[in-house]
Design a protein around this motif. Sequence first.
Motif, mmCIF file in Angstrom:
data_model
loop_
_atom_site.group_PDB
_atom_site.id
_atom_site.type_symbol
_atom_site.label_atom_id
_atom_site.label_comp_id
_atom_site.label_asym_id
_atom_site.label_seq_id
_atom_site.Cartn_x
_atom_site.Cartn_y
_atom_site.Cartn_z
ATOM 1 N N ILE A 73 -17.551 33.593 18.694
ATOM 2 C CA ILE A 73 -16.835 34.599 18.164
ATOM 3 C C ILE A 73 -17.689 35.290 17.491
ATOM 4 O O ILE A 73 -17.104 36.915 16.633
ATOM 5 C CB ILE A 73 -15.552 33.739 17.939
ATOM 6 N N GLY A 74 -18.925 35.133 16.680
ATOM 7 C CA GLY A 74 -19.956 36.468 15.607
ATOM 8 C C GLY A 74 -18.779 35.978 13.586
ATOM 9 O O GLY A 74 -18.307 35.005 13.396
ATOM 10 N N GLN A 75 -18.911 36.651 13.591
ATOM 11 C CA GLN A 75 -18.734 36.796 12.441
ATOM 12 C C GLN A 75 -16.907 37.650 11.858
ATOM 13 O O GLN A 75 -16.899 38.129 13.029
ATOM 14 C CB GLN A 75 -19.578 38.303 11.206
ATOM 15 N N ILE A 76 -15.765 36.473 10.984
ATOM 16 C CA ILE A 76 -14.618 36.756 10.871
ATOM 17 C C ILE A 76 -14.582 37.695 9.569
ATOM 18 O O ILE A 76 -15.176 37.057 8.948
ATOM 19 C CB ILE A 76 -13.519 35.815 11.350
ATOM 20 N N VAL A 77 -14.385 39.312 9.579
ATOM 21 C CA VAL A 77 -14.102 39.532 8.154
ATOM 22 C C VAL A 77 -12.444 39.612 7.910
ATOM 23 O O VAL A 77 -11.944 40.370 8.691
ATOM 24 C CB VAL A 77 -14.466 40.725 8.576
ATOM 25 N N VAL A 78 -12.139 39.122 7.085
ATOM 26 C CA VAL A 78 -10.552 39.891 6.452
ATOM 27 C C VAL A 78 -10.391 40.555 5.451
ATOM 28 O O VAL A 78 -11.252 39.228 4.278
ATOM 29 C CB VAL A 78 -9.393 38.991 6.751
ATOM 30 N N ASP A 79 -10.055 41.359 4.472
ATOM 31 C CA ASP A 79 -9.607 41.547 3.481
ATOM 32 C C ASP A 79 -7.858 41.826 3.043
ATOM 33 O O ASP A 79 -7.203 41.564 4.394
ATOM 34 C CB ASP A 79 -9.613 43.658 3.461
ATOM 35 N N ALA A 80 -8.326 41.339 2.279
ATOM 36 C CA ALA A 80 -6.660 40.980 1.815
ATOM 37 C C ALA A 80 -6.442 41.372 0.518
ATOM 38 O O ALA A 80 -7.525 40.971 -0.667
ATOM 39 C CB ALA A 80 -6.131 39.427 2.006
ATOM 40 N N ASN A 81 -5.302 41.614 -0.713
ATOM 41 C CA ASN A 81 -4.972 42.270 -2.356
ATOM 42 C C ASN A 81 -4.028 41.280 -2.297
ATOM 43 O O ASN A 81 -2.799 40.852 -1.445
ATOM 44 C CB ASN A 81 -4.822 43.383 -1.879
ATOM 45 N N ALA A 82 -3.187 41.219 -3.840
ATOM 46 C CA ALA A 82 -2.201 40.958 -4.665
ATOM 47 C C ALA A 82 -0.957 41.228 -3.718
ATOM 48 O O ALA A 82 0.745 40.587 -4.062
ATOM 49 C CB ALA A 82 -2.024 41.230 -5.398
#
Length: 296
Positions: A73-82
């Motif tokens: 699958i390679g890299q998984i990237v997730v951004d999240a905030n408050a």
Amino acid sequence: MEDILIRGTAWNGKIRVFACRATHLVDELRRRHGTLPTATAALGRTAIAGAIMGAMLKGEEKLTIQVKGDGPIGQIVVDANAHGEVRGYVDHPQVHLASNAQGKLDVAGAVGRSGHIHIIKDLGMKEPYRGSIPIISGELGEDFTYYFASSEQTPSAVGLGVLVDTDGSVLQAGGFIVQLLPGLTDADITRLEQALSVMPPVTALLDQGETPESILQFALGDDVQVMDSMPIRFQCKCSPERVEKTLISLGESELSQIIQEEGKAQVECHFCNETYKFDKPELERLLEHAKPKPMQ
């Protein structure tokens, strides 16, 4: 039912709890990136973890999760905030593997069983906080459990689940994080471990109509006090204005070269798959902004 995340405590404040339903969020990620079921589950579990970890932040703080395993699958990237806003992508969305020995989606096989998970938190300080752990299973729930214990010294139980329908869409998605605070006795910890060991999967409970609060009650009993709740959703930060600024930042020389050689430009956002196209007149307008300003 809308996606929602709850925060609270249990057992007279000795446990901090988070739980969410994230079905629409994960299905939006699937739709935007065209993920096949195993990739959907891997990206979805990471996004759920990101949503809950984002809820642990304050104000304008934000975080990025990078799962870098040795699987296909390679890299998984997730951004999240408050604020409950989450976005993410996976390098190879078309990965789908045969079911594992338990008859479930083989997330560990897709992620890989070696590599690292990196957590980067922007807390408004001069330098971001960085925490890294080795991947210990690839199933992600166990990996994030290990992250909290080793990098944040907070014993935690993490449950993450994504249920994919036969047509590839997301039927249910959600998760929880239960964090042990000072004051728990050994007997309390044993009781919690036993309850978690017989707890049905999160997606099975959601499929039965359970709520994030009632999911927590399966493990903790009725002594769960919900402090607050908030909606969670997919939200990308890209926009035509941001992309224009990126092109201008290339500088006069590189923009001129693009105009001369291509006569157009196309920029695609990794996080949301939106495509921004610029024709020659638009690039020439941006070129004017890229040129050095004369000294006054």
